[in-house]
Design a protein around this motif. Structure first.
Motif, PDB file in Angstrom:
ATOM      1  N   ALA A   2      50.550  61.794  36.328  1.00 10.41           N
ATOM      2  CA  ALA A   2      50.550  61.969  34.873  1.00 10.41           C
ATOM      3  C   ALA A   2      51.965  62.232  34.333  1.00 10.41           C
ATOM      4  O   ALA A   2      52.324  61.784  33.236  1.00 10.41           O
ATOM      5  N   SER A   3      52.782  62.956  35.136  1.00 13.53           N
ATOM      6  CA  SER A   3      54.142  63.292  34.689  1.00 13.53           C
ATOM      7  C   SER A   3      54.988  62.045  34.454  1.00 13.53           C
ATOM      8  O   SER A   3      55.851  62.026  33.566  1.00 13.53           O
ATOM      9  N   TYR A   4      54.737  60.991  35.230  1.00 20.15           N
ATOM     10  CA  TYR A   4      55.547  59.781  35.133  1.00 20.15           C
ATOM     11  C   TYR A   4      54.773  58.583  34.600  1.00 20.15           C
ATOM     12  O   TYR A   4      55.320  57.480  34.477  1.00 20.15           O
ATOM     13  N   GLY A   5      53.495  58.806  34.287  1.00 22.69           N
ATOM     14  CA  GLY A   5      52.699  57.728  33.723  1.00 22.69           C
ATOM     15  C   GLY A   5      52.474  56.574  34.675  1.00 22.69           C
ATOM     16  O   GLY A   5      52.464  55.406  34.262  1.00 22.69           O
ATOM     17  N   VAL A   6      52.311  56.890  35.982  1.00 23.09           N
ATOM     18  CA  VAL A   6      52.098  55.843  36.987  1.00 23.09           C
ATOM     19  C   VAL A   6      50.924  56.229  37.888  1.00 23.09           C
ATOM     20  O   VAL A   6      50.539  57.393  37.966  1.00 23.09           O
ATOM     21  N   ASP A   7      50.362  55.227  38.538  1.00 26.85           N
ATOM     22  CA  ASP A   7      49.390  55.462  39.609  1.00 26.85           C
ATOM     23  C   ASP A   7      50.093  55.237  40.935  1.00 26.85           C
ATOM     24  O   ASP A   7      50.909  54.311  41.072  1.00 26.85           O
ATOM     25  N   LEU A   8      49.783  56.070  41.895  1.00 24.59           N
ATOM     26  CA  LEU A   8      50.389  55.951  43.222  1.00 24.59           C
ATOM     27  C   LEU A   8      49.405  55.474  44.284  1.00 24.59           C
ATOM     28  O   LEU A   8      49.816  54.946  45.319  1.00 24.59           O
ATOM     29  N   PHE A   9      48.113  55.692  44.024  1.00 24.59           N
ATOM     30  CA  PHE A   9      47.089  55.341  45.002  1.00 24.59           C
ATOM     31  C   PHE A   9      45.931  54.639  44.313  1.00 24.59           C
ATOM     32  O   PHE A   9      45.610  54.933  43.155  1.00 24.59           O
ATOM     33  N   GLU A  10      45.321  53.743  45.048  1.00 25.49           N
ATOM     34  CA  GLU A  10      44.069  53.148  44.597  1.00 25.49           C
ATOM     35  C   GLU A  10      42.936  53.947  45.226  1.00 25.49           C
ATOM     36  O   GLU A  10      42.794  53.982  46.451  1.00 25.49           O
ATOM     37  N   ARG A  11      42.153  54.635  44.393  1.00 29.28           N
ATOM     38  CA  ARG A  11      41.051  55.439  44.900  1.00 29.28           C
ATOM     39  C   ARG A  11      39.882  54.537  45.283  1.00 29.28           C
ATOM     40  O   ARG A  11      39.460  53.701  44.488  1.00 29.28           O
ATOM     41  N   THR A  12      39.397  54.692  46.497  1.00 28.29           N
ATOM     42  CA  THR A  12      38.256  53.919  46.970  1.00 28.29           C
ATOM     43  C   THR A  12      37.199  54.880  47.502  1.00 28.29           C
ATOM     44  O   THR A  12      37.427  56.086  47.615  1.00 28.29           O
ATOM     45  N   VAL A  13      36.060  54.340  47.855  1.00 30.50           N
ATOM     46  CA  VAL A  13      34.982  55.165  48.411  1.00 30.50           C
ATOM     47  C   VAL A  13      35.425  55.814  49.716  1.00 30.50           C
ATOM     48  O   VAL A  13      35.087  56.959  50.006  1.00 30.50           O
ATOM     49  N   SER A  14      36.217  55.103  50.494  1.00 31.98           N
ATOM     50  CA  SER A  14      36.617  55.603  51.814  1.00 31.98           C
ATOM     51  C   SER A  14      37.911  56.402  51.807  1.00 31.98           C
ATOM     52  O   SER A  14      38.248  57.042  52.794  1.00 31.98           O
ATOM     53  N   GLY A  15      38.665  56.370  50.694  1.00 33.06           N
ATOM     54  CA  GLY A  15      39.905  57.123  50.687  1.00 33.06           C
ATOM     55  C   GLY A  15      40.835  56.757  49.554  1.00 33.06           C
ATOM     56  O   GLY A  15      40.399  56.392  48.461  1.00 33.06           O
ATOM     57  N   ALA A  16      42.145  56.848  49.827  1.00 34.79           N
ATOM     58  CA  ALA A  16      43.173  56.571  48.829  1.00 34.79           C
ATOM     59  C   ALA A  16      44.202  55.617  49.447  1.00 34.79           C
ATOM     60  O   ALA A  16      44.865  55.968  50.423  1.00 34.79           O
ATOM     61  N   VAL A  17      44.340  54.442  48.879  1.00 39.48           N
ATOM     62  CA  VAL A  17      45.232  53.413  49.438  1.00 39.48           C
ATOM     63  C   VAL A  17      46.538  53.407  48.648  1.00 39.48           C
ATOM     64  O   VAL A  17      46.522  53.230  47.425  1.00 39.48           O
ATOM     65  N   PRO A  18      47.687  53.589  49.314  1.00 44.11           N
ATOM     66  CA  PRO A  18      48.971  53.593  48.603  1.00 44.11           C
ATOM     67  C   PRO A  18      49.264  52.232  47.958  1.00 44.11           C
ATOM     68  O   PRO A  18      48.988  51.192  48.546  1.00 44.11           O
ATOM     69  N   ASN A  19      49.825  52.281  46.729  1.00 43.35           N
ATOM     70  CA  ASN A  19      50.200  51.026  46.083  1.00 43.35           C
ATOM     71  C   ASN A  19      51.700  50.771  46.274  1.00 43.35           C
ATOM     72  O   ASN A  19      52.373  51.474  47.040  1.00 43.35           O
ATOM     73  N   ALA A  20      52.234  49.768  45.590  1.00 47.14           N
ATOM     74  CA  ALA A  20      53.633  49.369  45.782  1.00 47.14           C
ATOM     75  C   ALA A  20      54.604  50.496  45.423  1.00 47.14           C
ATOM     76  O   ALA A  20      55.633  50.672  46.083  1.00 47.14           O
ATOM     77  N   ILE A  21      54.276  51.251  44.378  1.00 41.80           N
ATOM     78  CA  ILE A  21      55.156  52.363  43.988  1.00 41.80           C
ATOM     79  C   ILE A  21      55.175  53.418  45.080  1.00 41.80           C
ATOM     80  O   ILE A  21      56.224  53.967  45.437  1.00 41.80           O
ATOM     81  N   ALA A  22      54.006  53.718  45.644  1.00 38.58           N
ATOM     82  CA  ALA A  22      53.922  54.709  46.714  1.00 38.58           C
ATOM     83  C   ALA A  22      54.720  54.260  47.939  1.00 38.58           C
ATOM     84  O   ALA A  22      55.402  55.065  48.584  1.00 38.58           O
TER      85      ALA A  22
END
Length: 303
Positions: free
Chosen positions: A41-61
């Protein structure tokens, strides 16, 4: 992005599961989730794609991860430098030990070490020698205590101690005296670790040097399963005496000294050839070595 958020981010990036990440940094799951949400929220970005099995890092992450690891390592180095300047031992030690050590010796050694050096963070991995040596080669662990193996590139091995392996049999197996020869063992229904296991290869090769051919009835890697199997009369295995669970199986099993030949396994300290052990790691090795000595099950060969 503060240090706490960096640690939580790195944990979630590597684990890709909120529960495991929280367990790793010793907080509740909600704390990790809250800090990651606040960071995004501080930077207005998403870092992970939330899925049923977990959290997948995206390109920014993926871009942030190596920078955070570098920053956290630098912060740890600052903390260590300050602690050492004040005469205190500090830092993080990640090390591996073969499964023969944890049941009897390691817990007491670690508790005493932590009480004496509270500023040292410890991370322990146990497993087979070959896997731990791979960790040393890849710099994933500072050192490992393993069964002596063939030399490996970029890995230095220093002999620590040796132990005499024993046969384990059912109390209902007769007639067996205080000792058992390799030839007598070969006549029994033997359980050994699977092919490719360092300890299994060592045992088979040493027996073969003395003209004893072992043809295992079963190949089993689980120590508990091995002990369960040899509670049956006529079955046997070869073990490190330090792994014998006397509380669980002492009334049903017994250890018998092996002779003709005697099997002695050597334990070594393995660490990256290109760097010396840190002061904290060197002290930990000393503590483990003393633990081996005090157990009475190992003949310590190093100082």
């Amino acid at each position: 992005m503060d240090i706490k958020q960096m640690r939580y981010f790195v944990a979630l990036y590597e684990e890709q599961n909120m529960t495991r990440a929280a367990r790793r940094v010793h907080v509740v799951q909600a704390a990790v989730s809250q800090q990651i949400r606040r960071l995004e929220a501080s930077y207005g970005v998403d870092l992970f794609e939330r899925t049923v099995s977990g959290a997948v890092p995206n390109a920014i992450a993926h871009r942030l991860y190596p920078l955070c690891v570098q920053a956290l390592n630098a912060a740890d180095e600052v903390r260590v430098a300050l602690s050492e300047s004040s005469g205190r031992i500090a830092g993080k030690v990640t090390f591996g030990v073969i499964s023969a050590l944890p049941p009897l010796i390691l817990p007491r050694v670690l508790i005493e070490f932590r009480d004496r050096y509270p500023d040292v963070e410890l991370s322990v991995r146990d497993g087979y020698s070959q896997h731990l040596l791979e960790g040393v080669q890849s710099d994933n662990v500072d050192f490992a205590i393993v069964a002596r193996a063939e030399s490996r590139p970029m890995v230095k091995q220093v002999v620590l101690a040796e132990e005499e392996l024993v046969a384990v049999v059912s109390n209902e197996t007769y007639p067996i005296g205080e000792t058992m020869t390799g030839a007598e063992l070969a006549e029994m229904r033997v359980v050994l670790p699977s092919a490719g296991n360092f300890q299994r290869d060592f045992m088979v090769n040493e027996l073969a040097k003395h003209g004893v051919a072992i043809h295992p009835e079963l190949e089993v890697d689980s120590a508990f399963s091995v002990f369960q199997l040899v509670t049956n009369p006529g079955w046997a295995s070869i073990i490190s005496p330090s792994t014998f669970p006397a509380t669980q199986f002492g009334s049903r099993l017994r250890c018998v000294k092996l002779v003709e030949p005697t099997l002695k396994r050597t334990l070594v300290l393995a660490y990256p050839q290109h760097k010396e052990l840190s002061p904290a790691a060197a002290l930990l090795v000393q503590s483990i070595t003393e633990g081996l000595r005090q157990s009475g099950l190992f003949h310590v060969l190093s100082g």
